[in-house]
Design a protein around this motif. Structure first.
Motif, PDB file in Angstrom:
ATOM      1  N   PHE A 129       0.827  -1.201   0.000  1.00 30.42           N
ATOM      2  CA  PHE A 129       0.000   0.000   0.000  1.00 30.42           C
ATOM      3  C   PHE A 129       0.865   1.257   0.000  1.00 30.42           C
ATOM      4  CE2 PHE A 129      -2.716  -3.421   1.036  1.00 30.42           C
ATOM      5  CZ  PHE A 129      -3.914  -3.107   0.411  1.00 30.42           C
ATOM      6  N   GLY A 130       1.938   1.160  -0.777  1.00 32.68           N
ATOM      7  CA  GLY A 130       2.771   2.309  -1.060  1.00 32.68           C
ATOM      8  C   GLY A 130       3.635   2.771   0.097  1.00 32.68           C
ATOM      9  N   PRO A 131       4.405   3.850  -0.136  1.00 33.93           N
ATOM     10  CA  PRO A 131       5.282   4.372   0.917  1.00 33.93           C
ATOM     11  C   PRO A 131       4.533   4.768   2.177  1.00 33.93           C
ATOM     12  CG  PRO A 131       5.831   5.317  -1.216  1.00 33.93           C
ATOM     13  CD  PRO A 131       4.561   4.571  -1.419  1.00 33.93           C
ATOM     14  N   ALA A 132       3.328   5.345   2.013  1.00 39.85           N
ATOM     15  CA  ALA A 132       2.558   5.750   3.193  1.00 39.85           C
ATOM     16  C   ALA A 132       2.119   4.528   4.002  1.00 39.85           C
ATOM     17  CB  ALA A 132       1.349   6.575   2.776  1.00 39.85           C
ATOM     18  N   GLU A 136       3.095   3.726   7.880  1.00 36.41           N
ATOM     19  CA  GLU A 136       2.113   3.393   8.917  1.00 36.41           C
ATOM     20  C   GLU A 136       2.436   2.045   9.553  1.00 36.41           C
ATOM     21  OE1 GLU A 136      -2.716   3.058   9.714  1.00 36.41           O
ATOM     22  OE2 GLU A 136      -1.979   3.234   7.651  1.00 36.41           O
ATOM     23  N   THR A 137       2.852   1.081   8.734  1.00 32.79           N
ATOM     24  CA  THR A 137       3.248  -0.229   9.269  1.00 32.79           C
ATOM     25  C   THR A 137       4.354  -0.078  10.298  1.00 32.79           C
ATOM     26  OG1 THR A 137       2.632  -1.352   7.208  1.00 32.79           O
ATOM     27  CG2 THR A 137       4.191  -2.489   8.648  1.00 32.79           C
ATOM     28  N   LEU A 138       5.364   0.702   9.978  1.00 28.64           N
ATOM     29  CA  LEU A 138       6.477   0.915  10.901  1.00 28.64           C
ATOM     30  C   LEU A 138       6.013   1.635  12.153  1.00 28.64           C
ATOM     31  CD1 LEU A 138       9.140   1.956   8.250  1.00 28.64           C
ATOM     32  CD2 LEU A 138       9.201  -0.136   9.617  1.00 28.64           C
ATOM     33  N   ASP A 139       5.162   2.645  11.988  1.00 27.36           N
ATOM     34  CA  ASP A 139       4.667   3.392  13.148  1.00 27.36           C
ATOM     35  C   ASP A 139       3.872   2.484  14.089  1.00 27.36           C
ATOM     36  OD1 ASP A 139       5.801   5.730  12.207  1.00 27.36           O
ATOM     37  OD2 ASP A 139       3.933   6.515  11.345  1.00 27.36           O
ATOM     38  N   ARG A 153      12.269   3.788   6.998  1.00 29.31           N
ATOM     39  CA  ARG A 153      11.906   5.071   6.395  1.00 29.31           C
ATOM     40  C   ARG A 153      12.988   5.568   5.453  1.00 29.31           C
ATOM     41  NH1 ARG A 153      10.514   4.410  11.418  1.00 29.31           N
ATOM     42  NH2 ARG A 153       8.351   4.731  12.094  1.00 29.31           N
ATOM     43  N   GLY A 154      14.135   4.933   5.497  1.00 30.46           N
ATOM     44  CA  GLY A 154      15.253   5.229   4.624  1.00 30.46           C
ATOM     45  C   GLY A 154      16.202   4.052   4.622  1.00 30.46           C
ATOM     46  N   ALA A 155      17.248   4.121   3.805  1.00 27.11           N
ATOM     47  CA  ALA A 155      18.156   2.986   3.650  1.00 27.11           C
ATOM     48  C   ALA A 155      18.879   2.639   4.947  1.00 27.11           C
ATOM     49  CB  ALA A 155      19.164   3.289   2.543  1.00 27.11           C
ATOM     50  N   GLU A 156      19.271   3.656   5.705  1.00 26.81           N
ATOM     51  CA  GLU A 156      20.021   3.370   6.942  1.00 26.81           C
ATOM     52  C   GLU A 156      19.203   2.496   7.878  1.00 26.81           C
ATOM     53  OE1 GLU A 156      22.347   5.722  10.566  1.00 26.81           O
ATOM     54  OE2 GLU A 156      21.462   6.846   8.896  1.00 26.81           O
ATOM     55  N   GLU A 157      17.908   2.827   8.049  1.00 25.53           N
ATOM     56  CA  GLU A 157      17.050   2.036   8.931  1.00 25.53           C
ATOM     57  C   GLU A 157      16.764   0.662   8.333  1.00 25.53           C
ATOM     58  OE1 GLU A 157      12.620   2.280  11.080  1.00 25.53           O
ATOM     59  OE2 GLU A 157      13.295   3.887   9.744  1.00 25.53           O
ATOM     60  N   SER A 187      11.783  -0.814  -7.397  1.00 24.08           N
ATOM     61  CA  SER A 187      11.332   0.487  -6.910  1.00 24.08           C
ATOM     62  C   SER A 187      11.069   0.493  -5.411  1.00 24.08           C
ATOM     63  CB  SER A 187      10.063   0.920  -7.653  1.00 24.08           C
ATOM     64  OG  SER A 187       9.017  -0.019  -7.444  1.00 24.08           O
ATOM     65  N   TRP A 188      11.003  -0.690  -4.800  1.00 26.02           N
ATOM     66  CA  TRP A 188      10.781  -0.775  -3.359  1.00 26.02           C
ATOM     67  C   TRP A 188      12.064  -0.624  -2.560  1.00 26.02           C
ATOM     68  CZ3 TRP A 188       6.681  -4.834  -1.480  1.00 26.02           C
ATOM     69  CH2 TRP A 188       5.451  -4.562  -2.097  1.00 26.02           C
ATOM     70  N   ALA A 189      13.203  -0.574  -3.213  1.00 29.56           N
ATOM     71  CA  ALA A 189      14.468  -0.471  -2.478  1.00 29.56           C
ATOM     72  C   ALA A 189      14.520   0.835  -1.701  1.00 29.56           C
ATOM     73  CB  ALA A 189      15.638  -0.553  -3.456  1.00 29.56           C
ATOM     74  N   ALA A 190      14.858   0.741  -0.434  1.00 26.95           N
ATOM     75  CA  ALA A 190      14.989   1.940   0.388  1.00 26.95           C
ATOM     76  C   ALA A 190      16.164   2.778  -0.101  1.00 26.95           C
ATOM     77  CB  ALA A 190      15.199   1.544   1.845  1.00 26.95           C
ATOM     78  N   THR A 191      15.989   4.081  -0.097  1.00 29.22           N
ATOM     79  CA  THR A 191      17.061   5.002  -0.446  1.00 29.22           C
ATOM     80  C   THR A 191      17.293   5.941   0.730  1.00 29.22           C
ATOM     81  OG1 THR A 191      15.600   6.678  -1.417  1.00 29.22           O
ATOM     82  CG2 THR A 191      16.342   4.888  -2.863  1.00 29.22           C
ATOM     83  N   ALA A 192      18.228   6.849   0.554  1.00 31.17           N
ATOM     84  CA  ALA A 192      18.569   7.750   1.652  1.00 31.17           C
ATOM     85  C   ALA A 192      17.369   8.550   2.128  1.00 31.17           C
ATOM     86  CB  ALA A 192      19.687   8.686   1.225  1.00 31.17           C
ATOM     87  N   ASP A 193      16.449   8.868   1.206  1.00 33.62           N
ATOM     88  CA  ASP A 193      15.329   9.735   1.586  1.00 33.62           C
ATOM     89  C   ASP A 193      13.963   9.167   1.233  1.00 33.62           C
ATOM     90  OD1 ASP A 193      15.603   9.919  -1.123  1.00 33.62           O
ATOM     91  OD2 ASP A 193      15.864  12.087  -1.199  1.00 33.62           O
ATOM     92  N   SER A 194      13.868   7.839   1.011  1.00 30.72           N
ATOM     93  CA  SER A 194      12.554   7.258   0.721  1.00 30.72           C
ATOM     94  C   SER A 194      12.411   5.906   1.409  1.00 30.72           C
ATOM     95  CB  SER A 194      12.336   7.109  -0.792  1.00 30.72           C
ATOM     96  OG  SER A 194      13.226   6.156  -1.327  1.00 30.72           O
ATOM     97  N   PRO A 195      11.212   5.610   1.898  1.00 30.36           N
ATOM     98  CA  PRO A 195      11.011   4.342   2.615  1.00 30.36           C
ATOM     99  C   PRO A 195      11.017   3.154   1.669  1.00 30.36           C
ATOM    100  CG  PRO A 195       8.931   5.503   2.388  1.00 30.36           C
ATOM    101  CD  PRO A 195       9.991   6.430   1.868  1.00 30.36           C
ATOM    102  N   GLY A 196      11.471   2.026   2.167  1.00 33.19           N
ATOM    103  CA  GLY A 196      11.508   0.818   1.352  1.00 33.19           C
ATOM    104  C   GLY A 196      12.177  -0.312   2.097  1.00 33.19           C
ATOM    105  N   VAL A 197      12.577  -1.335   1.349  1.00 35.36           N
ATOM    106  CA  VAL A 197      13.147  -2.531   1.942  1.00 35.36           C
ATOM    107  C   VAL A 197      14.643  -2.603   1.672  1.00 35.36           C
ATOM    108  CG1 VAL A 197      10.966  -3.755   1.640  1.00 35.36           C
ATOM    109  CG2 VAL A 197      12.743  -3.992  -0.082  1.00 35.36           C
TER     110      VAL A 197
END
Length: 372
Positions: A129-132, A136-139, A153-157, A187-197
């Motif tokens: 269900f997208g980045p949002a 929400e899942t993480l929250d 929420r980003g690649a580091e996490e 496209s689901w790969a987490a980056t420095a400023d976007s949530p992903g896996v």
């Protein structure tokens, strides 16, 4: 921990969304966008058509059934599950996906009842269900005090391990990775400023070396390392050579247990340099009852894995596999005949390992081949 050992509980995919969500106390919107099924309650009806009525709404413990008794009896030091569902109210279906899994956040007790120490999120449904929806899942999970690995929420996490203190003074480090081969979009790969896996585009020496570098940056003397990997196809017993080599490289680089999942049924067990590799733990909780087509793999049979490692070296001490049967979206003890079927199958498909059937019905590892 006792006697210089650490025992872990690990299992395959825990899919508390879709049909399972619908039998819990606070079901979410049942609307689906699948080719043949548009209402999640249809999966409940299919399960009931083969195994009888499900008394919805059920208690949060219902999907786990017998597994909770096993967990109480074994009292493992660490519990790790692959949570393969979004936990969100979102209706923003990820485009280009054939199947979407979500559970309502109010049904989170159906997860917390098992008291997982780590929820692995590096899989192909956590961002349905997208980045949002992922945020929400993480929250929701973190708000309940649950620790997560493999998404962020980003690649580091996303790539960071969960560090769990162990009684002997070291830590259990749990890393999680999700591969493109298991259906995780690039496209689901987490980056420095976007949530992903924590995404692995291919199983290669280069991506294995990158994973090993992350292990070595964090691992200290006395630490044990688990790498949980979502990889491979849904069906079939053969394990591709690149997957085995990737697992070997993780062990050579410092992993003490490779916890593999994605396949809908258990795959073979391997031991490399006295470290356990579970190539596929099979599904654990899902809503697949009544769906025809792959009956020969007996995906209704599930396994709770209890892995005991030496606290000082990480070497495998014992593996106990408890067979279970999924019926009415609940885990029951597997009948004797089904335990025998799993014994024969896992013994046949192992990689340098053989499986024994214990008098109490559990499956244990009996290593007979030369291990290296």
């Amino acid at each position: 921990m006792s006697g210089g050992t650490v025992t872990l509980f690990v299992c395959g995919d825990v899919m508390l969304g879709r049909g399972v969500d619908q039998i819990l106390a606070r079901p979410g919107d049942p609307v689906l966008r699948e080719g043949y099924v548009t209402d999640a309650r249809s999966y409940v009806s299919m399960a009931e058509s083969v195994n009888g009525p499900i008394p919805a709404p059920v208690d949060p413990s219902w999907p786990w059934g017998e597994a909770l008794r096993l967990l109480e009896a074994s009292d493992p030091d660490v519990r790790i599950v692959n949570l393969e569902t979004s936990v969100t109210r979102s209706a923003a279906f990820e485009p280009g996906k054939a199947v979407h899994y979500r559970m309502h956040p109010a049904n989170l007790p159906a997860l917390t009842v098992a008291r997982p120490d780590v929820c692995v999120l590096a899989n192909n449904h956590v961002r349905d269900f997208g980045p949002a929806g992922l945020r929400e899942t993480l929250d929701v999970l973190h708000g309940a005090g649950l620790r997560t690995a493999g998404a962020g929420r980003g690649a580091e996490e996303a790539y960071a391990p969960v560090a769990l203190p162990l009684p002997h003074g070291g830590r259990m480090l749990v890393f999680a990775l999700g591969t493109a081969g298991s259906g995780i979009p690039a496209s689901w790969a987490a980056t420095a400023d976007s949530p992903g896996v924590a995404h692995v585009p291919e199983l290669s020496p280069a991506t294995a070396a990158a994973a090993v570098r992350r292990i070595r940056r964090v691992k200290r003397a006395g630490d044990l390392v688990v790498v949980s990997v979502h990889w491979g196809s849904n069906w079939g017993y053969p394990v591709p050579r690149d997957q085995r080599l990737f697992a070997h490289a993780l062990v050579d680089g410092g992993a003490d247990l490779v916890h593999g999942h994605s396949s809908h049924h258990p795959r073979g067990v391997e031991v490399h340099r006295d470290r356990l590799i579970l190539h596929g733990c099979g599904d654990f909780i899902d809503d697949y009852e009544g769906i025809p087509g792959y009956e020969r793999f007996r995906d209704d049979l599930r396994i709770a894995y209890f892995v005991t490692l030496a606290a000082d070296t990480g070497a495998l001490v014992d593996l106990r596999m408890e067979p279970l049967l999924a019926r009415r979206m609940r885990l029951e003890p597997a009948p004797e005949r089904d335990r025998g079927w799993l014994h024969t199958t896992l013994d046949r498909i192992g990689y340098g390992t053989h499986v024994a059937l214990a008098p109490d019905g559990a499956l244990t590892l009996r290593r007979t081949a030369a291990l290296g």
